[in-house]
Every structure is written in C-alpha cells, then in structure tokens.
Design an enzyme around this catalytic site. Structure first.
Site, mmCIF file in Angstrom:
data_model
loop_
_atom_site.group_PDB
_atom_site.id
_atom_site.type_symbol
_atom_site.label_atom_id
_atom_site.label_comp_id
_atom_site.label_asym_id
_atom_site.label_seq_id
_atom_site.Cartn_x
_atom_site.Cartn_y
_atom_site.Cartn_z
ATOM 1 N N HIS A 114 0.802 -1.224 0.000
ATOM 2 C CA HIS A 114 0.000 0.000 0.000
ATOM 3 C C HIS A 114 0.833 1.272 0.000
ATOM 4 C CE1 HIS A 114 -4.144 -1.651 1.361
ATOM 5 N NE2 HIS A 114 -3.858 -1.861 0.093
ATOM 6 N N ARG A 142 -19.966 20.010 -20.342
ATOM 7 C CA ARG A 142 -21.423 19.905 -20.387
ATOM 8 C C ARG A 142 -22.019 20.531 -19.135
ATOM 9 N NH1 ARG A 142 -24.092 14.065 -20.639
ATOM 10 N NH2 ARG A 142 -23.653 14.109 -18.422
ATOM 11 N N THR A 159 -25.413 8.719 -26.942
ATOM 12 C CA THR A 159 -26.159 7.495 -27.281
ATOM 13 C C THR A 159 -26.670 6.761 -26.044
ATOM 14 O OG1 THR A 159 -23.975 6.531 -27.531
ATOM 15 C CG2 THR A 159 -25.209 6.987 -29.547
ATOM 16 N N ASP A 218 -28.332 7.897 -23.663
ATOM 17 C CA ASP A 218 -29.730 8.298 -23.537
ATOM 18 C C ASP A 218 -30.495 8.122 -24.840
ATOM 19 O OD1 ASP A 218 -30.111 9.012 -20.837
ATOM 20 O OD2 ASP A 218 -28.874 10.793 -21.150
ATOM 21 N N CYS A 251 -20.369 11.165 -27.903
ATOM 22 C CA CYS A 251 -19.675 11.019 -26.618
ATOM 23 C C CYS A 251 -20.335 9.958 -25.751
ATOM 24 C CB CYS A 251 -19.604 12.351 -25.883
ATOM 25 S SG CYS A 251 -21.221 13.063 -25.578
HETATM 26 C C1 PEP Z 1 -25.197 9.984 -23.100
HETATM 27 O O1 PEP Z 1 -26.382 10.072 -22.799
HETATM 28 O O2 PEP Z 1 -24.779 9.239 -24.017
HETATM 29 C C2 PEP Z 1 -24.205 10.744 -22.350
HETATM 30 C C3 PEP Z 1 -22.950 10.794 -22.748
HETATM 31 O O3 PEP Z 1 -24.625 11.343 -21.198
HETATM 32 P P1 PEP Z 1 -24.798 10.585 -19.793
HETATM 33 O O4 PEP Z 1 -24.265 9.201 -19.938
HETATM 34 O O5 PEP Z 1 -24.079 11.403 -18.806
HETATM 35 O O6 PEP Z 1 -26.286 10.598 -19.625
HETATM 36 MG MG MG Z 2 -27.013 11.509 -21.356
#
Ligand code: PEP
Ligand code: MG
Length: 760
Positions: free
Chosen positions: A399, A539, A658, A660, A707
């Site tokens: 550690h 963001r 993607t 969401d 992203c």
């Molecule tokens: C997404 O929705 O792809 C994204 C990058 O945002 P989050 O995962 O933070 O909702």
């Molecule tokens: Mg998202």
C-alpha cells in the site's frame, strides 16, 4: 439519505453505488456480478455512518475539533486524530443501526461466521486518488458484539492521522468524505497476495503477481518479501518467477485478530504459486481489467486450491508520471550501495534518515531520504516531505508503495538491508526506476526524458476523424491527456459536483455561491490545463434528481416517479436560473483567463427553443454568446429529428449522447438489467437517427460528434466514420483501439475511392 438502507448485500450493489458503499464495496459488487469468485459479504453503508454521526450529535463536534489544524505539525495532527477517533469509538451506536448489522450478520450463516471488516472511504479508489491503507481493516472477527465494535473502529479510522493528512494534501474536503464498512466472510488463505493486472509503471499487458504464505496482509503491509511472478497476457505464459526468502506469515489468531508467525524450514524458500494458479489469477485479472476498462490492483487468496478475489481497485499511476525522471547515463559508473525493486520512478539525492518507528517520523526533514524497514501508511506525512524512500522489505504492490507513486516520491523497496547498510546522514542518490541506491550525488541531465505513456506508445496513429476523450473527474485529466486525444468531447461536471457532496441548491440556500463557482472553475481548469489548445467541451449540469438525494441539500430534491425522464439537464437549468448562472459564472472566469478552447454543451435538449433560451440567459449573464462555442447533446430523438432547426439557431456542434438516445428511442431503461439485452445502440432506428443527423450537420458544416458509450466500441466507430462523423469521443481506455479502428476505416474508404476512380 432516507432512501439508502443501512445495509446493502453484495448482490444488490453495482459500481454506481460507490457513494453509498465506497470503492471497495462497489468494486466487490461489480466483481460478484461478473462471476468472479468473491466471498459473501454485506456493506454497512456510508449513509449508516452519516446517520450515526447525525444521531449521536458527533457530526459538528468532530469537524470543529480539528478545523484549524496545521497538518504539517505532527504532534498537533496526532492529538487531533486521537481526539476525533475517541469520540467515534465512545459514542453509542443508534439501536436501529446496531440491530440491522446484527440481523445481517445472522443472515450470513447459521453459526457465527468469521469475517473481515474492511473500511471503504467513499471517495476511495477513484483513479488517481487512492486512499490505500488509510483506514483500518479488522480480520478474523467472530460474533455480533465483536463485529459491532469493529464497525465502529472502522468508522473511527476515518479520522486517523495519516488519513486526515492524506486528505488534506490531496485536497479532499473532510466534511464530504464518508466511510462504508464491508463485512465479508474471511478467507483463511493458505497463500495470498496481490496482483497488478498490467504493469503499474509502463502499462504493458504484463500481470504482476506477488504472493506469500498465510493471509494477504503480510504482502500488503510489506511485512514479507513475497514471491513475484510475471504473467504475459499476450502469450498467456509465466515469463518471470522470483522466489523470495519468506520469513514471516500472518495467520488468524483464535477468535481475535491475527498473529505474525516465523516461517521455518523449507517453506521459507518454497515456491508459493503453481503455473496453473498463476494462469488462473491472470485470467481473473484480465476479466476484472476488461470489465472496468482500466488496469486493476487485485487482492487474492487461495484455500485448498480455490482462488478467491478479495478486492480490486484501479491502479492509480499508469501514465501519470509528472515527477518521473529517467536514469542518467552517469549512474552506470557510480557505486551502488544497495539494490531493491524500483517502486516509484524518479531520481533524487539527499541525506539518509533511518526511521525505526513511525512515531519518530517527526525527525524527517524536507529533502531527506527516508530509510525504513518497511514502508507503512503511517509514514505518509513524512513520505510527502522526503525526496525519496528506501525500505528493507515490501514489494511493488504494498500500500505505501502505491501511495508513494501517487505522491510522486521516488521509492525503492525490498532492499532487505537498507536500514543496516546505510547510515544516518549519509548522502545518497535513489533511482526509483532501476531500484538502485548510489553513493553520493549523481548528476542528472537538466532535461529529463519524459516517460512515454503506455496508451500513446501503443497507438501512434494520426487520424482525420478526430478522436477525443471523455473525462468525468479532473484527477483523470493527466491520464486522459496522455492518450494524445484531440481534445475532450465530454467533460461531465456532475462528478465534480457530486464530489462536493452538496447540491447546487444547498450552496444557493446557504449563501455559498462563490464556493460553488470556485470549485467548478478549479475542477474544469485542471482539465483545460491538460489539453492546451485542444477543444474541451464542458457539459452543463445533468444529474437526475435521485443522484442528488444523498447529498447535503438532497432532502429538497423532488421525488420523481421516473427521474430519467424528469427534471434534469437543460430543462432543469432553465427553470432554475440561479443554478444555471453559477455554472456560467465559472465558465466566464475561464474564458476571461484566456481558455478559448472551452466550449459549452447543453444536455437533454428537445427543442431549439431551449437552446435559444439558454443562449439568451447566458447573454444576460454577460457572455458574448456569438464569440463562444456552444453546442448540444443529441440524446432525445426530437433533437436528432429537428437538427436542422437547431443548426439554424446557431449551434456550433452537436454530439450524440447514445446512452440516452438509445433508451429514449427504444423505450429501454439504460439501468434496468431486465431489459439490458434489448438495449441496442446499433438498432436500425437509432442508426437511422444518427445517420440523418450526421448528414444534416455535414450539409451545414457543423461539427458532429459522439460522446456516448457507443463511441468506445470499435465496430460502431467504423460505422460512424463510414457515415461521415467529424469526431468521436471515447473513454480513456478505449482511445487506442478507437484510433486504430478510425484509421483503418479511413484508409479503406480512400482505397475504395481510388479503386472506383481507376475503374472509371
Ligand atoms: C449519453 O447520454 O450518451 C451521455 C454521454 O450522457 P450521460 O451518460 O451522462 O447521460
Ligand atoms: Mg445523457
């Protein structure tokens, strides 16, 4: 706070529960979920600890007791720590928490099970910020009363001197650091140790396993010089074996604690692991690393041929070698006084100070070379000051060696005789890479050759489609930058804010707006500094209300039936202009400081009116909105369908979220394991939305990016390049393979075009 129970079982835990169960607990839950052999366990959650602090009235008393502490003053530090720990140990645990712990223990087994009780600080195990060894662990605990006492002692260890010191130095706010306690069936290991799933310094796919007899504590604490095995993940072969002389082992001591025994006879020099066991461990290590997407530091134990994985956390130092210095050529001709294992890279000269007892670390001055029998986490305050560290015992994975790497202090461990060969006041030079200690001062060339970060070395490809990286915690910025990515395609600020453990509403209600703005500014600045001249898209806040619930001020968050579809992202900011203004204030400061590479991305937009409204608000807050870079996430089908209208409203870029977009297109909850196999980023409907939005962005020459997690999948990356995406932002660990996939696809497209031209 109300919603998280006092107890969570391993099977219920996922990595998202880190705030409640700490890094150790979350990681064990995750490992159990992918089928690794983890002994059964439950976690006394961080919320139980908070309830204990609140209900006993200790919360305010403890922090007040060391509010003005100068952590560099050893004596004051020890005094403050002893006081705070005593308060926790002496307090009466609320009966409801007590009863739940008792009940959970009884549920584990009909008879009193022997358990290990481990602390898990809830900011623990974040990449680049290991709290390794800072809090206590109690082994071999049996019976309900002993368990309750051990839990309370774990809680108290949050206020140990080394823990307070370490947090102060690493910039953690003590008010927000919590502690969870993992109660786990104790594996009476016949042999045990640790493993780094990839080389901790170079990042090569070489799994380094250290093992010795008895419980793993002997290896972890550095009490023994363990055997060392190197397993090459590429050839799946054991390529190096170093059998050590193992003098001691730690074993269970009746019902209470553990004891140190001398190893005698042939066991001292006997090989601990068979090739078969090494291969199996290597395989488990790879499973863990693949699952987490980042090299792991794993503790394991073996009983009667059965391997158990006891814990796993990210290695904190690959690619982060800000202080690393290469050895000079001249050192070859210098006299080597002693040799060991290079545990933390860098070269430093200074006077030897031999420490035989952690209590004597007050003697150590800045710039000394700390020489001690074994590296020990108690010595962290001293380790911070010294130029280098040399130990008799310990291995690459103990550690304190981890902590010294993180502190950037060169270290050589396992020299066997440093404390007897070296003398107090002697001038020496320590090479923490080669593992050598030289006589006198060795000249080091002024310009040190920088270590080549592993990820870059693995993939020196330059691509036309930009390959950017996602960052969620500023501490990871250095590693992210070391990949050579073309910028940051998504900096989520939620993690930064969750780390403060107070909701934005709390800052506003308590007139602490300036603190909020400063924290946000400072965190983002770390990332901007790591990517000079490259675009960094930050963001604005997008945390669903349930994620705020456990924080201070979380009690004011609305209870939503479906937070995923609720008050989050830009829709919440537009209705909470003060919260939005504070974020903009921090961006404004950064722009003013000259960070022109800062771009702002709005999440969860569903109509161009929202973009227009956000822009108008920014204008009223004094931002020159035509000058700065503003864009949107495409996470809702509506924004993909209406992308042309967004473009006409002036977005400078769009990025597919993607994670969401898939859930909202397919009506599949991204966090629901019952429908997980229907969660398909490559579903034709999702691809259709992405394809048409890319074409529109291309027509108007607006940068189109991705992203979401799908961008870290090479297959998806190839498809996106074929369909004309301008950039891809992937996870740190995926950069190399995405860059390769992108390069290959671009080459194929060029070749195909050339062939068509030739045929015409
Ligand atoms: C997404 O929705 O792809 C994204 C990058 O945002 P989050 O995962 O933070 O909702
Ligand atoms: Mg998202």
């Amino acid at each position: 706070m109300k919603d998280v129970p006092n107890i969570l079982w391993l099977e219920e835990i996922r990595k998202e529960d880190i705030i409640s169960v700490g890094g150790k607990g979350a990681s064990l839950g995750e490992m159990a979920s992918i089928g690794l052999p983890v002994p059964k366990a439950f976690v006394v959650t961080a919320q139980a600890f908070r309830r204990f602090l609140v209900e006993t009235g200790l919360e305010k008393k403890i922090f007040a007791s060391y509010d003005q502490l100068d952590v560099e003053n050893n004596e004051a530090l020890e005094r403050a720590a002893d006081g705070a720990k005593a308060m926790v140990v002496k307090a009466k645990m609320p009966p409801h928490i007590k009863e739940e712990i008792r009940k959970a223990y009884r549920k584990m087994s009909a008879e009193d099970l022997i358990v290990a009780v481990r602390s898990s600080a809830t900011a623990e195990d974040l990449p680049d910020a290991s709290f390794a060894g800072q809090q206590d662990t109690f082994l071999n605990i049996k019976g309900e009363d002993a368990l309750l006492e051990a839990v309370q002692r774990c809680w108290a260890s949050l206020y140990g001197a080394r823990a307070i010191y370490y947090r102060a130095k690493q910039g953690f706010d003590d008010h927000t650091v919590n502690i969870a306690v993992v109660v786990q069936q104790l594996v009476h290991s016949e042999k045990a140790g640790v493993m780094f799933t990839s080389h901790p310094i170079t990042g090569e796919p070489l799994t380094i396993i250290e093992g010795s007899w008895g419980l793993g504590e002997a290896v972890v604490s550095g009490s023994v010089s363990p055997d060392k095995y190197v397993f090459d993940q590429r050839s799946e072969k054991v390529i190096d074996t170093l059998i050590s002389n193992k003098k001691v082992e730690i074993v269970a001591d009746g019902d209470h604690g553990t004891k140190l025994l001398n190893i005698t006879g042939p066991r001292q020099d006997a090989r601990v692991l068979t090739d078969e066991e090494i291969s199996k461990l290597g395989m488990y290590g790879k499973i863990a690393e693949d699952h987490y997407g980042i090299p792991q530091d794993v503790e394991w134990g073996i009983v009667k041929g059965t391997i158990y994985i006891l814990q796993s956390r990210p290695i904190t130092t690959i690619g982060n070698r800000k202080e690393a210095k290469s050895s000079s050529g001249q050192s070859n001709s210098a006299r080597i006084l002693i040799q060991g294992q290079g545990a933390a890279p860098g070269i430093a000269s200074g006077n030897v100070v031999i420490i035989r007892d952690a209590k004597d670390t007050g003697k150590v001055k800045a710039g000394d070379i700390l020489v001690t029998k074994m590296t020990n986490p108690d010595m962290v305050p001293a380790m911070r000051k010294v130029a280098a560290i040399v130990t008799d015992e310990g291995g690459l994975t103990c550690h304190a060696a981890i902590v010294s790497r993180e502190l950037g202090t060169p270290a050589v461990v396992g020299t066997k005789t440093a404390t007897s060969v070296l003398t107090n006041g002697q001038l020496v030079t320590v090479d923490g890479e080669k593992g050598n200690v030289y006589e006198g001062v060795i000249e080091v060339p002024a310009k040190q050759a920088q270590a080549i970060p592993a990820a870059v070395a693995a993939s020196p490809v330059i691509t036309a489609t930009l390959v950017k990286v996602n960052v969620s915690i500023p501490e990871a910025a250095a590693r992210a930058a070391a990949t050579g990515a073309d910028g940051v395609g998504l900096l989520r600020i939620e993690h930064l804010i969750l780390g403060l453990n107070k909701t934005p509403g709390w800052f506003i209600a308590n007139n602490k707006e300036e603190d909020f703005v400063r924290e946000l500014h400072d965190g983002i600045k770390i990332v901007l500094d790591a990517f000079p001249g490259k675009p960094v898209w930050v963001r604005t806040l997008d945390a669903p209300t349930d994620e705020f619930r456990n924080m201070m001020g979380g009690e004011n968050e609305p209870h939503e039936h479906n937070p995923m579809l609720g008050w989050r992202g830009i829709r919440r900011d537009l209705q909470s202009p003060e919260q939005f203004r504070l974020q903009i204030e921090s961006f404004k400061r950064l722009w003013k400081e000259g960070y022109e590479n800062l771009g702002i991305m709005f999440p969860m937009v569903s109509h161009p009116d929202e973009f227009v409204a956000a822009k108008a608000l920014m204008k009223t807050y004094g931002v020159d909105v035509e000058k700065v870079t503003l864009g949107i996430m495409i996470e809702i089908p509506a924004s993909a369908i209406m992308i042309e209208d967004f473009i006409k409203c002036g977005i400078r870029f769009a990025s597919f979220g993607t994670n969401d977009l898939v859930q909202y297109t397919l009506a599949i909850d991204r966090n629901n394991e019952n429908v997980a196999d229907m969660y398909q980023p490559q579903h034709p409907a999702v691809l259709h939305l992405i394809h048409s939005a890319i074409q529109m962005c291309r027509a108007y020459d607006v940068e189109c990016s991705i992203c979401g997690q799908a961008g870290s999948d090479p297959k998806m990356a190839m498809w996106l390049v074929e369909h004309g995406i301008s950039s891809i932002s992937a996870n740190i660990d995926a950069i190399a393979k995405i860059r390769e996939a992108v390069a290959r696809t671009v080459k194929r497209i060029i070749l195909e075009a050339a062939r068509i031209r030739d045929a015409e």
